[in-house]
Design an enzyme around this catalytic site. Structure first.
Site, short mmCIF file in Angstrom:
data_model
loop_
_atom_site.label_atom_id
_atom_site.label_comp_id
_atom_site.label_asym_id
_atom_site.label_seq_id
_atom_site.Cartn_x
_atom_site.Cartn_y
_atom_site.Cartn_z
N MET A 209 6.18 -5.16 4.16
CA MET A 209 5.75 -4.19 3.13
C MET A 209 6.93 -3.32 2.72
O MET A 209 7.73 -2.93 3.57
CB MET A 209 4.64 -3.30 3.67
CG MET A 209 3.46 -4.06 4.24
SD MET A 209 2.13 -2.95 4.73
CE MET A 209 1.01 -4.10 5.52
N ASP B 212 3.67 -9.12 8.55
CA ASP B 212 3.40 -8.38 7.31
C ASP B 212 4.62 -7.59 6.87
O ASP B 212 5.02 -6.64 7.53
CB ASP B 212 2.22 -7.44 7.54
CG ASP B 212 0.91 -8.19 7.63
OD1 ASP B 212 0.63 -8.97 6.69
OD2 ASP B 212 0.17 -8.01 8.61
N SER C 34 -1.86 -10.81 13.51
CA SER C 34 -0.92 -10.03 12.71
C SER C 34 -0.25 -8.99 13.61
O SER C 34 -0.92 -8.13 14.19
CB SER C 34 -1.65 -9.31 11.58
OG SER C 34 -0.84 -8.25 11.10
N HIS D 209 1.50 -14.00 12.33
CA HIS D 209 1.46 -13.45 10.97
C HIS D 209 2.31 -12.18 10.92
O HIS D 209 2.10 -11.25 11.71
CB HIS D 209 0.01 -13.15 10.60
CG HIS D 209 -0.19 -12.70 9.19
ND1 HIS D 209 -0.27 -13.58 8.13
CD2 HIS D 209 -0.33 -11.47 8.65
CE1 HIS D 209 -0.45 -12.91 7.01
NE2 HIS D 209 -0.49 -11.60 7.29
N HIS E 114 4.14 -12.87 5.33
CA HIS E 114 3.34 -12.40 4.19
C HIS E 114 4.12 -11.29 3.48
O HIS E 114 4.23 -10.18 4.00
CB HIS E 114 1.99 -11.89 4.75
CG HIS E 114 1.08 -11.28 3.75
ND1 HIS E 114 -0.03 -10.54 4.11
CD2 HIS E 114 1.08 -11.28 2.39
CE1 HIS E 114 -0.66 -10.12 3.03
NE2 HIS E 114 0.00 -10.55 1.97
C1 DX5 Z 1 -2.98 -5.92 5.48
C2 DX5 Z 1 -2.19 -6.98 6.20
C3 DX5 Z 1 -2.97 -7.62 7.27
C4 DX5 Z 1 -3.37 -6.70 8.39
C5 DX5 Z 1 -4.69 -7.18 8.91
O1 DX5 Z 1 -2.24 -5.45 4.43
O2 DX5 Z 1 -1.79 -7.99 5.28
O3 DX5 Z 1 -2.31 -8.78 7.78
O4 DX5 Z 1 -2.47 -6.64 9.44
O5 DX5 Z 1 -5.16 -6.30 9.86
P1 DX5 Z 1 -6.70 -6.27 10.32
O6 DX5 Z 1 -6.99 -7.64 10.88
O7 DX5 Z 1 -6.74 -5.19 11.33
O8 DX5 Z 1 -7.50 -5.98 9.09
ZN ZN Z 2 -1.05 -9.97 6.07
#
Ligand code: DX5
Ligand code: ZN
Length: 214
Positions: free
Chosen positions: A36, A34, A7, A32, A65
């Site tokens: 938001m 993210d 990610s 990945h 995501h």
């Molecule tokens: C959380 C994200 C994850 C995040 C995971 O809201 O969807 O993808 O980046 O990070 P780690 O692996 O550090 O928990």
């Molecule tokens: Zn994620």
């Protein structure tokens, strides 16, 4: 063999291109991303522009995501930007069936995401239609949080459903994945592990990815 999806949330955004080629050379299977919006989750990250900028610098599939309200409004933009997978939260979709089929019509693999407190039963009517189920193992919004162990039975439940219905389904987990929890997730049936801090907080990303695969 389990797939690893680093990610980029935990990457150094001032040199994002290098951070992505680094994990690609280190054996990553997907990237990945993210997204938001500050509404669905209490954090703001990136939009289609960044996905578009990443697209030409890697051959790996882009796993987008969406942690946003009203994801329907942005599906076309993320598809056009080069997403290979788009995953949407069941908690953010009023018309999940419509949204999943819209993603597929765009020629993108479609996935549905469940927060830790959302039961697997909520996706029973759509599980035959999706390419991926993503089970959150933290409450979404931030990297570096602690793995929530009570999600493990949900992984098993999705795995059993996939087997009993003969589905070609990726089961992805996201949040708090490290060497120790990776093992628990794969034992429960996960096929794709998202890892932010476990990869990007390590100097040698290849070594970190290999450790998660073991
Ligand atoms: C959380 C994200 C994850 C995040 C995971 O809201 O969807 O993808 O980046 O990070 P780690 O692996 O550090 O928990
Ligand atoms: Zn994620």
């Amino acid at each position: 063999m389990v797939k690893i999806a680093p990610s980029i949330l935990s990457a150094d955004f001032s040199k994002l291109g290098k951070e992505i080629t680094d994990v690609e050379q280190g054996g990553a299977d997907l990237i990945h991303i993210d997204v938001m919006d500050g509404h669905f989750v209490p954090n703001i990250t990136i939009g289609p522009l960044v996905v578009e900028a990443i697209r030409p610098i890697t051959d790996l599939p882009l796993d987008v995501h969406l942690m946003i309200e009203n994801p329907d409004q942005y599906l076309d933009a993320f598809a056009k930007a080069g997403a290979d997978y788009i995953t949407v939260h069941v908690e953010a979709c009023r018309h999940l069936h419509r949204t999943i089929h819209h993603i597929k019509e765009l020629g993108v693999k479609a996935g549905v995401v469940l927060n830790p407190a959302t039961p697997v039963e909520s996706i029973l009517p759509i599980i035959d239609d999706v390419d991926m189920v993503l089970l959150m193992t933290v409450n979404p919004g931030f990297g570096g949080q602690k793995f929530i162990h009570s999600v493990l039975p949900k992984i098993r439940q999705v795995k059993e459903l996939a087997l009993s219905r003969n589905l070609d389904l990726d089961i992805e987990v996201d949040g708090g994945v490290n060497e120790e929890t990776a093992k628990l997730c794969t034992e429960a049936g996960a096929s794709v592990l998202v890892a932010g801090s476990a990869v990007y907080n390590q100097k040698d990303r290849g070594k970190a990815i290999a450790a998660l695969k073991r």
